[in-house]
Design a protein around this motif. Structure first.
Motif, PDB file in Angstrom:
ATOM      1  N   PHE A 282       0.826  -1.200   0.000  1.00 11.44           N
ATOM      2  CA  PHE A 282       0.000   0.000   0.000  1.00 11.44           C
ATOM      3  C   PHE A 282       0.867   1.260   0.000  1.00 11.44           C
ATOM      4  N   MET A 283       1.867   1.301   0.862  1.00 16.63           N
ATOM      5  CA  MET A 283       2.718   2.482   0.966  1.00 16.63           C
ATOM      6  C   MET A 283       3.560   2.677  -0.289  1.00 16.63           C
ATOM      7  N   ALA A 284       3.996   1.583  -0.901  1.00 14.69           N
ATOM      8  CA  ALA A 284       4.759   1.698  -2.153  1.00 14.69           C
ATOM      9  C   ALA A 284       3.880   2.265  -3.258  1.00 14.69           C
ATOM     10  N   GLY A 285       2.617   1.829  -3.277  1.00  9.99           N
ATOM     11  CA  GLY A 285       1.702   2.323  -4.300  1.00  9.99           C
ATOM     12  C   GLY A 285       1.332   3.776  -4.101  1.00  9.99           C
ATOM     13  N   ILE A 286       1.128   4.164  -2.843  1.00 13.74           N
ATOM     14  CA  ILE A 286       0.696   5.526  -2.566  1.00 13.74           C
ATOM     15  C   ILE A 286       1.847   6.509  -2.735  1.00 13.74           C
ATOM     16  N   ALA A 287       3.069   6.012  -2.685  1.00 10.83           N
ATOM     17  CA  ALA A 287       4.239   6.887  -2.829  1.00 10.83           C
ATOM     18  C   ALA A 287       4.287   7.536  -4.206  1.00 10.83           C
ATOM     19  N   GLN A 288       3.575   6.971  -5.173  1.00 16.31           N
ATOM     20  CA  GLN A 288       3.547   7.539  -6.519  1.00 16.31           C
ATOM     21  C   GLN A 288       2.748   8.832  -6.574  1.00 16.31           C
ATOM     22  N   THR A 289       1.969   9.086  -5.527  1.00 15.90           N
ATOM     23  CA  THR A 289       1.168  10.302  -5.457  1.00 15.90           C
ATOM     24  C   THR A 289       1.819  11.258  -4.461  1.00 15.90           C
ATOM     25  N   GLY A 290       2.092  12.468  -4.858  1.00 20.18           N
ATOM     26  CA  GLY A 290       2.773  13.422  -3.986  1.00 20.18           C
ATOM     27  C   GLY A 290       1.841  14.067  -2.978  1.00 20.18           C
ATOM     28  N   GLY A 291       2.439  14.777  -2.035  1.00 18.24           N
ATOM     29  CA  GLY A 291       1.660  15.527  -1.074  1.00 18.24           C
ATOM     30  C   GLY A 291       0.921  14.671  -0.066  1.00 18.24           C
ATOM     31  N   ILE A 292       1.478  13.514   0.273  1.00 15.87           N
ATOM     32  CA  ILE A 292       0.850  12.614   1.241  1.00 15.87           C
ATOM     33  C   ILE A 292       1.815  12.405   2.398  1.00 15.87           C
ATOM     34  N   TYR A 293       1.308  12.526   3.611  1.00 19.20           N
ATOM     35  CA  TYR A 293       2.140  12.404   4.804  1.00 19.20           C
ATOM     36  C   TYR A 293       1.606  11.297   5.710  1.00 19.20           C
ATOM     37  N   HIS A 294       2.525  10.505   6.242  1.00 23.07           N
ATOM     38  CA  HIS A 294       2.174   9.423   7.163  1.00 23.07           C
ATOM     39  C   HIS A 294       2.188   9.976   8.576  1.00 23.07           C
ATOM     40  N   ASN A 295       1.013  10.184   9.147  1.00 24.63           N
ATOM     41  CA  ASN A 295       0.924  10.748  10.493  1.00 24.63           C
ATOM     42  C   ASN A 295       1.520   9.782  11.516  1.00 24.63           C
ATOM     43  N   ALA A 296       2.436  10.299  12.329  1.00 26.57           N
ATOM     44  CA  ALA A 296       3.133   9.512  13.359  1.00 26.57           C
ATOM     45  C   ALA A 296       3.892   8.336  12.750  1.00 26.57           C
ATOM     46  N   GLY A 297       4.265   8.471  11.498  1.00 30.68           N
ATOM     47  CA  GLY A 297       4.942   7.372  10.815  1.00 30.68           C
ATOM     48  C   GLY A 297       6.409   7.228  11.145  1.00 30.68           C
ATOM     49  N   ASP A 298       6.939   8.158  11.952  1.00 32.10           N
ATOM     50  CA  ASP A 298       8.371   8.108  12.256  1.00 32.10           C
ATOM     51  C   ASP A 298       8.674   7.315  13.521  1.00 32.10           C
ATOM     52  N   GLY A 299       7.661   6.718  14.137  1.00 35.62           N
ATOM     53  CA  GLY A 299       7.882   5.933  15.351  1.00 35.62           C
ATOM     54  C   GLY A 299       7.488   4.478  15.153  1.00 35.62           C
ATOM     55  N   HIS A 300       7.537   3.725  16.249  1.00 37.76           N
ATOM     56  CA  HIS A 300       7.156   2.314  16.218  1.00 37.76           C
ATOM     57  C   HIS A 300       5.637   2.221  16.144  1.00 37.76           C
ATOM     58  N   HIS A 301       5.127   1.549  15.140  1.00 37.20           N
ATOM     59  CA  HIS A 301       3.681   1.408  15.020  1.00 37.20           C
ATOM     60  C   HIS A 301       3.334   0.052  14.421  1.00 37.20           C
ATOM     61  N   VAL A 302       2.118  -0.402  14.678  1.00 39.04           N
ATOM     62  CA  VAL A 302       1.655  -1.669  14.111  1.00 39.04           C
ATOM     63  C   VAL A 302       1.364  -1.466  12.629  1.00 39.04           C
ATOM     64  N   PRO A 303       1.576  -2.485  11.804  1.00 35.80           N
ATOM     65  CA  PRO A 303       1.398  -2.303  10.364  1.00 35.80           C
ATOM     66  C   PRO A 303      -0.054  -2.227   9.910  1.00 35.80           C
ATOM     67  N   ASN A 304      -0.984  -2.659  10.762  1.00 29.29           N
ATOM     68  CA  ASN A 304      -2.378  -2.738  10.304  1.00 29.29           C
ATOM     69  C   ASN A 304      -3.102  -1.399  10.333  1.00 29.29           C
ATOM     70  N   ILE A 305      -2.493  -0.353  10.917  1.00 33.45           N
ATOM     71  CA  ILE A 305      -3.129   0.970  10.962  1.00 33.45           C
ATOM     72  C   ILE A 305      -2.190   1.985  10.317  1.00 33.45           C
TER      73      ILE A 305
END
Length: 394
Positions: A282-305
């Motif tokens: 999902f993240m690889a696919g969405i990376a093709q679209t600009g202007g998208i930010y992963h909220n709290a994506g810089d820390g340890h998180h579960v992959p399902n959310i």
């Protein structure tokens, strides 16, 4: 892209609720109809009641085993919301002599936030911690908030909107340094991160069946068997559940929760490996679209959310444009609000991005075809909403 056609609509809202696993539904069916084990588990004067009680106790052991707990430490509730209420209100009222101070965070589930706010009206004092941009509370933050009169700390294991993971063992250790008890809402954590209440030093833990492929309407509160951990009942009438929660037990729902938790214990690692692959796709696919930010994506998180902000796009408009894809703008418990998510704002997400955010959550039954379909619909919707208006249209 896979050629398999997904079932529509594609459901990517597993953090709100999960479908009941067929194996769980089969167990529940045994305790419903006249030719099944439908008796009241509190009816100890006949065999049908004994059999229902046996089912309840087997489920109690299955839930306890998933936490490395003693079955006598599991108290049945109607869900994690009731468990949170019982943990906070029941503990604080029963332990006034220990102190009137509670520590929690501003991005807890509403069941904790609103309960803590209600306790303030009763005269208790609450310290509200603010997480970092990773959506987590650090042991150092907690240590600075602790006082001699702190009775309880309540910090969730996995955040339901961000998927961020707190180090609950380290946080519990800080609470215990000051003589306080530690509670954690683990509704989103079962089968997704390791839970061992003994090793992690947990005193109270809230659990939900419907976040783990079990039925809605049933949950549990883990209460450590220790003289210092006392909980005052909120629901009275019959003294069920060792006096902590009265009411006729729903055998079919409890048996379903037990089976669901047993399956999560057996298959959680495989589920998470499957989901991690889907999240990466999902993240690889969405990376093709600009202007998208992963909220709290810089820390340890579960992959399902995965919580994403789409710069320059209103989240509600994007949600409406995602035909055949079921996602949410945040917690299902707060979906009626048109305000930005208090969790995102609390984690430092700017208001404009919070208003443009959607939560995608995957589960056991999500397929690659579901991910690919969602990506196609999402990319089309984002492109359409960002397209400049035709000349003269204004």
């Amino acid at each position: 892209m896979t050629d398999v056609t997904p079932s529509l609509p594609v459901y990517l809202d597993y953090a709100a609720t999960t479908p009941v696993d067929d194996r769980v539904a089969a167990v529940m069916q045994r305790y419903l109809t006249v030719d099944q084990l439908y008796a009241n588990p509190a009816s100890r004067s006949h065999m049908l009641g004994w059999q229902a009680e046996q089912a309840v106790e087997q489920a109690r052991r299955q839930v306890a085993d998933s936490l490395h707990a003693d079955p006598r430490e599991i108290v049945w509730t109607s869900g994690a919301t009731e468990a949170d209420n019982l943990a906070l209100t029941g503990f604080m009222r029963a332990n006034r002599e220990r102190g009137m101070h509670l520590v929690t965070s501003i991005i807890e589930h509403k069941a904790v936030v609103d309960t803590a706010s209600a306790l303030e009206l009763e005269g208790f004092e609450v310290t509200w911690l603010t997480p970092g941009t990773d959506g987590c509370i650090t042991p150092e933050q907690l240590r600075h908030a602790m006082r001699d009169d702190t009775a309880l700390v309540s910090l969730m294991a996995v955040n339901n909107e961000l998927g961020s993971v707190n180090d609950i063992a380290a946080l519990a250790a800080v609470a215990h340094e000051f003589g306080a008890a530690f509670h954690s809402d683990a509704a989103q954590a079962i089968g997704r991160i390791p839970l061992d209440v003994e090793a992690q030093g947990i005193d109270l833990m809230s659990l939900s069946a419907h976040k783990a492929y079990g039925p809605k309407g049933v949950g549990a509160l883990y209460v450590r068997r220790h003289p210092d951990i006392r909980v005052e009942a909120l629901i009275h009438g019959g003294g069920h559940e060792r006096g902590m929660r009265s009411g006729t037990l729903p055998t079919h729902q409890i048996a379903g929760m037990g089976k669901a938790f047993a399956l999560m214990a057996q298959e959680g690692d495989a589920d998470q490996a499957h989901i991690a692959g889907l999240a990466e796709r999902f993240m690889a696919g969405i990376a093709q679209t600009g202007g998208i930010y992963h909220n709290a994506g810089d820390g340890h998180h579960v992959p399902n959310i995965i919580n994403l902000a789409f710069d320059g796009i209103d989240g509600e408009s994007l949600l409406m444009a995602l035909r055949d894809v079921a996602v949410s703008t945040g917690s299902a418990c707060n979906s009626a609000s048109v305000d930005p998510s208090y969790v995102l704002l609390g984690a430092g997400v700017p208001r404009s991005l919070a208003l443009s955010s959607l939560r995608f959550s995957f589960g056991r039954f999500t397929t690659e075809a579901d991910i690919d379909h969602a990506l196609g619909v999402l990319q089309h919707a984002v492109s359409g909403l960002r397209a400049p208006a035709p000349a003269g249209s204004g």
